[in-house]
Design a protein around this motif. Structure first.
Motif, PDB file in Angstrom:
ATOM      1  N   LEU A   1       0.861  -1.164   0.000  1.00  0.00           N
ATOM      2  CA  LEU A   1       0.000   0.000   0.000  1.00  0.00           C
ATOM      3  C   LEU A   1       0.907   1.225   0.000  1.00  0.00           C
ATOM      4  O   LEU A   1       1.714   1.398   0.924  1.00  0.00           O
ATOM      5  N   ASP A   2       0.783   2.002  -1.047  1.00  0.00           N
ATOM      6  CA  ASP A   2       1.647   3.173  -1.204  1.00  0.00           C
ATOM      7  C   ASP A   2       3.119   2.792  -0.974  1.00  0.00           C
ATOM      8  O   ASP A   2       3.871   3.493  -0.298  1.00  0.00           O
ATOM      9  N   GLY A   3       3.470   1.615  -1.538  1.00  0.00           N
ATOM     10  CA  GLY A   3       4.871   1.204  -1.501  1.00  0.00           C
ATOM     11  C   GLY A   3       5.290   0.454  -0.252  1.00  0.00           C
ATOM     12  O   GLY A   3       6.369  -0.131  -0.217  1.00  0.00           O
ATOM     13  N   GLU A   4       4.444   0.442   0.765  1.00  0.00           N
ATOM     14  CA  GLU A   4       4.794  -0.265   1.999  1.00  0.00           C
ATOM     15  C   GLU A   4       4.129  -1.642   2.006  1.00  0.00           C
ATOM     16  O   GLU A   4       2.960  -1.765   1.636  1.00  0.00           O
ATOM     17  N   PRO A   5       4.858  -2.675   2.453  1.00  0.00           N
ATOM     18  CA  PRO A   5       4.233  -4.005   2.511  1.00  0.00           C
ATOM     19  C   PRO A   5       2.994  -3.992   3.409  1.00  0.00           C
ATOM     20  O   PRO A   5       2.977  -3.288   4.432  1.00  0.00           O
ATOM     21  N   VAL A   6       2.016  -4.768   3.003  1.00  0.00           N
ATOM     22  CA  VAL A   6       0.792  -4.881   3.793  1.00  0.00           C
ATOM     23  C   VAL A   6       0.765  -6.240   4.438  1.00  0.00           C
ATOM     24  O   VAL A   6       1.043  -7.252   3.789  1.00  0.00           O
ATOM     25  N   ASP A   7       0.429  -6.266   5.674  1.00  0.00           N
ATOM     26  CA  ASP A   7       0.325  -7.523   6.392  1.00  0.00           C
ATOM     27  C   ASP A   7      -1.159  -7.790   6.605  1.00  0.00           C
ATOM     28  O   ASP A   7      -1.849  -6.964   7.177  1.00  0.00           O
ATOM     29  N   GLY A   8      -1.644  -8.900   6.137  1.00  0.00           N
ATOM     30  CA  GLY A   8      -3.036  -9.235   6.411  1.00  0.00           C
ATOM     31  C   GLY A   8      -3.961  -8.936   5.260  1.00  0.00           C
ATOM     32  O   GLY A   8      -3.545  -8.444   4.207  1.00  0.00           O
ATOM     33  N   PRO A   9      -5.232  -9.216   5.452  1.00  0.00           N
ATOM     34  CA  PRO A   9      -6.200  -9.221   4.365  1.00  0.00           C
ATOM     35  C   PRO A   9      -6.829  -7.866   4.059  1.00  0.00           C
ATOM     36  O   PRO A   9      -7.707  -7.799   3.198  1.00  0.00           O
TER      37      PRO A   9
END
Lengths: 633, 633
Positions: A492-500
């Motif tokens: 999200l906006d270049g940052e890893p997303v953890d979870g659904p």
């Protein structure tokens, strides 16, 4: 559950009394392009007129004229043919709500007047029962489908009311609903209909009219079921879920469409009556059904014989029934669970099933449909007769119409209202569940207004951009679903997303963007080893799409039964779609198919092109398989 | 084809006008012990009285009394219930021919008198059609089963005539046959029955009475079929083989029992009319059916929905229909092809199907039956209600009776006459096809008499000893079939045998012995890779028996879905049966059964005990599988 919904006449198919998330209406979400907008357009331009044409042609609309004229011996179609007229009306109603096409309104009124003319003084209405020369009403609750038909009539009327028309159709449906409440009320017949459907309809009518007795009647039907009031039959009472009370069942079973419509109603009743125990029970049933009785496509129903669920893990590809209507039923259940719980897992189910079952049914042109959706076709089907209604499950290509033709109008009403399944709101945020180019203009639970634009080429690629068009004061959450296949591989906006779920919570200004990046690159999938039917096979998926190999893309004269995925091969995108390295098996033919050692040998290498499952059989007769045997490493 | 049969009233079920081999009668072959003698005894003592009891109890015999009394509204059972009464009569007739039990003769006469009383002046007889309050005759040729019923009546009469009784039953059946020849003859109705059966019956009646017109009528019915005279239906006209003329078809298709009865008749007509082209066509069709549409057990029919063959290699284990009656139909076809061609391959089919389908149907006690014979049971069945007729295909244990109860009497007539399928003679030799303890006293084609005794514990072990009791002058051939699984691994009198028949040709003296040794040690079998349902699995066979693993033999609470055959394991005999090394799979349960890598891991090693498939479900509810996943090496 925090959100209470009060606006009950907005253009929304499902408006629970409470829930974690509030659904949006066709007036709040507009599909602006891409996969689903294209299908919505085709639905409006081709499929709905096509259904109207065929219902006229095969006489199901004329059945009302025959009822009026007393020429009931000329009635055509099955006992539930009225329901298909009502589903057409519902599709037209949502489409009218979306586009305000006056021709649709005129046609709805024309048909509704016919239905009204046939309606008895006490509200009962049927072209099949109750007139001179016909069986009396309610003589065959198991198979007569009278309440099932009323259910679809009521759903059409709900669509009408919610899209701003308190008209003839609504009047007719309310009288029918009132009749049902008298006839089957607490002091009436202690019976249920062989096919659930009246229950979901009555709940929604209660939500729309504010009349609690419709909800109470739905609850009554739900509680009555499973006590063996319907006759025992060859398939057992599980066929119509009259074997075990809803509260005591562990998994969906019997006729899949019946089971799913009933389950949707159970969620509705649980939510609107505050029965959290029932909600939890039904959620567990559906979860177990997904874990053990569901095809990779999201399709449900393994048996042709009774259009029913099989045992756990009994999921044959070639004899998959996976009725289109069962896919729609599963979407209905999953959507209701999403609204009630806010768990995005249920939106995953909606997505998978929409892309791989519901979208598979109509042809590219929108004028022919699959009723069943098998995952393996061993013999090329024949072209359906364009001038005749087809048997529903005959092994052939999409057909223009069926002798039992529930699916085309069910697809039509779902596509017409699909914008309502894209996003929801909570007190202070918007949740985007389906990544569809769209414009969303809505009001949060706390009263603030927000307007967003979603731009994406999804599912072709995995980039989803949400642009803020109008931002409210203060912080707002914008949440985007991360499908389960991209969890751990999204940003999200270049940052890893953890979870659904990928959530941004901050103050926004007009022009701000949120960018979700999902990993849609093709991947191999294997099945639980208890799914015997596909042991030793892999399927290729890409984003939300299940892919398949179709003989159309193989060398001339080669069927899919010779294709293997090479050991260790990884599918990859090319210009013309997804490819994977494979080989063409050579085999000895023998007089007996069982021997002490395999009769196959690896043959020529083969570049296997895969196509989206939803698009198969659009290029003429072919053999096809989703699950492809995989060479051992 | 060299042998012409002239004696047509000997106790033999099938007496072709010509053929490579001459069948023997119940007066020439006696089963003296072992597997089949035991089943024949149980059939006589338990199953036949059981069928009589149930046909009385459910009213199918009383239907004739109601027809007489005019109380037809009290008729019970399906439209073809009369046929089950006739099949019971046929079973009794063969049993009477075998044992000369006068009680059987009395009961046959009692029922035959009832049937005669119902018979119309022109020979038509039915409890379902043609009387006041009933539909007229022949108003529903597709589903009415009138000619099907006549066929079974005629077959019962043939059994009666050939076992020495020219009695009431024979009189009734001949009048019915004469009626059929008038009504459906060359100048009569140009129609066929929805269920083939009259054809085989008429051929055998022609053979028994010498009346050529019955053969001609059978030929007419055969040639009329496949021209679309029956209505198109949801399953297509292939369901009743009215899609393609018999001569133009490539494989058996549609309803399996219908297809097999028709194919048996086609062989009969081809043989008796000298139509070698038809014989070759039908032989090819059946060979292709065996190569592509047959279960390991010999069972046929993959679909529950229409009790029909599936596509090539569509052979699901769990949803195998494999109707008991289809097994019997396959034995009928194979036996006729054996007599016509002398090719022992067809006797292999008889053996496999008798041991693994026909023998599977009755319970150990002989008072309950399987209608369908799946090769995999995922959930333990429930015990059938001992006091109620069961649905035919409900997932449960053997049932005492069915609403459609064709199988029990079909098994009964087959077991009662099974001695006739054990051996044949040619001009100068005896061919032993089924290795059964027996006494054979017969006359060769050249008129010489011979008497043999067969001693064996087969299929427990592979030694078969043929002792000459009385030898004719000159050289004689004694041939013993070598089943395909022992070809290359058999010996005759200590010398290796090459090929599917072990023949000794010499002068014999009383007391001489011939000793065949077959290799019955357990073996692993794999399927053609196009049988998707069992990819990655192996089955264990031992001699002619298909084995299975039943949860009854697993640790408490463990189902067959956790069993694997260990990589490289070889099954072996132990005291209590066949065992193979295996393991119990451990697996993670998850919310969705499809993932990027397998969710299983090898667990504890397990000694897997196997039991004969024909004996499964005799120890209470269980899960079961024939095809067991095999660990990769």
């Amino acid at each position: 559950m925090s959100v209470t919904t009060t606006a009950t006449r907005r253009p929304v198919p499902v408006i629970p009394a409470r829930g974690a998330l509030r659904p949006l209406g066709l007036d709040e979400v507009e599909l602006t392009g891409g996969f689903w907008a294209e299908r919505q357009r085709r639905n409006a331009e081709v499929s709905i007129p096509h259904c109207d044409h065929w219902e006229s042609r095969v006489g199901w609309i004329d059945n009302f004229r025959h009822a009026l004229a007393g020429t009931v011996e000329q009635r055509t179609g099955r006992e539930f043919a009225d329901s298909d007229v009502y589903k057409l009306l519902e599709a037209m109603a949502w489409e009218s709500g979306r586009t305000s096409d006056p021709r649709l309104d005129a046609r709805i009124e024309e048909i509704a007047l016919l239905v009204e003319a046939v309606q008895d003084d006490d509200g009962y209405v049927s072209t099949k029962y109750g007139r001179p020369g016909q069986e009396p009403r309610y003589t065959d609750l198991a198979w007569g489908h009278e309440l099932y038909c009323f259910g679809h009539l009521i759903q059409a009327a709900v669509a009408r009311l919610r899209t701003g028309h308190d008209d003839t159709l609504v009047r007719v449906a309310r009288r029918a609903a009132d009749h049902v409440c008298v006839e089957f009320g607490p002091s009436g017949r202690d019976d249920v209909c062989g096919h659930p459907e009246i229950e979901v309809a009555l709940v929604e009518l209660a939500r729309t009219t504010g009349e609690e007795r419709y909800l109470e009647q739905a609850r009554l039907f739900l509680e009555r079921r499973g006590r063996g009031s319907l006759p025992d039959i060859e398939f057992g009472r599980a066929y119509y879920q009259d074997d075990v009370p809803v509260r005591d069942a562990e998994v969906l079973r019997g006729h899949a469409v019946r089971a799913l419509y009933l389950t949707a109603a159970a969620v509705d009743v649980a939510v609107d009556t505050g029965d959290d125990e029932l909600l939890q029970t039904v959620r567990d049933q559906f979860a177990r059904t997904l874990a053990r009785r569901t095809y990779l496509t999201g399709g449900m129903g393994s048996h042709h014989q009774d259009e029913a669920y099989g045992d756990d893990f009994e999921l044959p590809s070639d004899r998959a029934y996976s009725e289109t209507c069962a896919g729609i039923g599963s979407v209905m259940v999953a959507w209701r669970l999403l609204l009630a719980t806010g768990d995005t897992r249920w939106a995953d189910v909606v997505e998978r099933t929409m892309y791989n079952v519901v979208a598979t049914s109509p042809s590219r042109a929108g004028d022919a449909f699959f009723y069943t959706n098998p995952l393996h076709k061993r013999e090329p089907g024949e072209e359906a007769d364009p001038d005749e209604a087809s048997p529903r499950a005959l092994s052939r290509l999409r057909a223009p119409w069926f002798e039992v033709s529930c699916c085309p109008t069910n697809v039509a009403r779902t596509l017409a209202s699909f914008a309502a399944y894209v996003a929801t709101v909570s007190d202070d945020g918007v949740q985007i569940h389906q990544h569809v180019p769209s414009r969303i203009a809505t009001t949060l639970g706390d009263g603030r207004e927000v307007e967003l634009e979603v731009e994406t080429s999804y599912p072709d690629d995995g980039d989803v951009v949400v642009r803020v068009v109008a931002a409210p004061a203060g912080e707002v959450s914008i949440s985007l679903r991360v499908p389960e296949w991209s969890v751990g591989r999204a940003s999200l906006d270049g940052e890893p997303v953890d979870g659904p779920v990928a959530t941004t919570r901050r103050r926004f200004a007009a022009g701000d963007e949120v960018r979700l990046r999902l990993d849609v690159q093709p991947r191999l999938t294997v099945a639980d080893d208890r799914v015997d039917a596909v042991r030793g096979c892999a399927a290729v998926e890409r984003g939300p799409l299940v892919l398949c190999v179709e003989s159309t893309d193989l060398p001339a004269g080669v069927g899919v039964d010779r294709v293997r995925i090479a050991a260790g091969a990884v599918p990859h995108d090319l210009e013309d779609g997804v490819h994977v390295s494979g080989e063409l098996v050579e085999r000895e033919e023998g007089p007996w198919p069982y021997r002490s050692r395999p009769a196959t040998a690896p043959g020529a290498t083969l570049d296997v092109r895969l196509v989206p499952y939803h698009d198969w059989a659009n290029r003429g007769p072919s053999t096809m398989r989703v699950w492809i045997p995989q060479e051992r490493p």
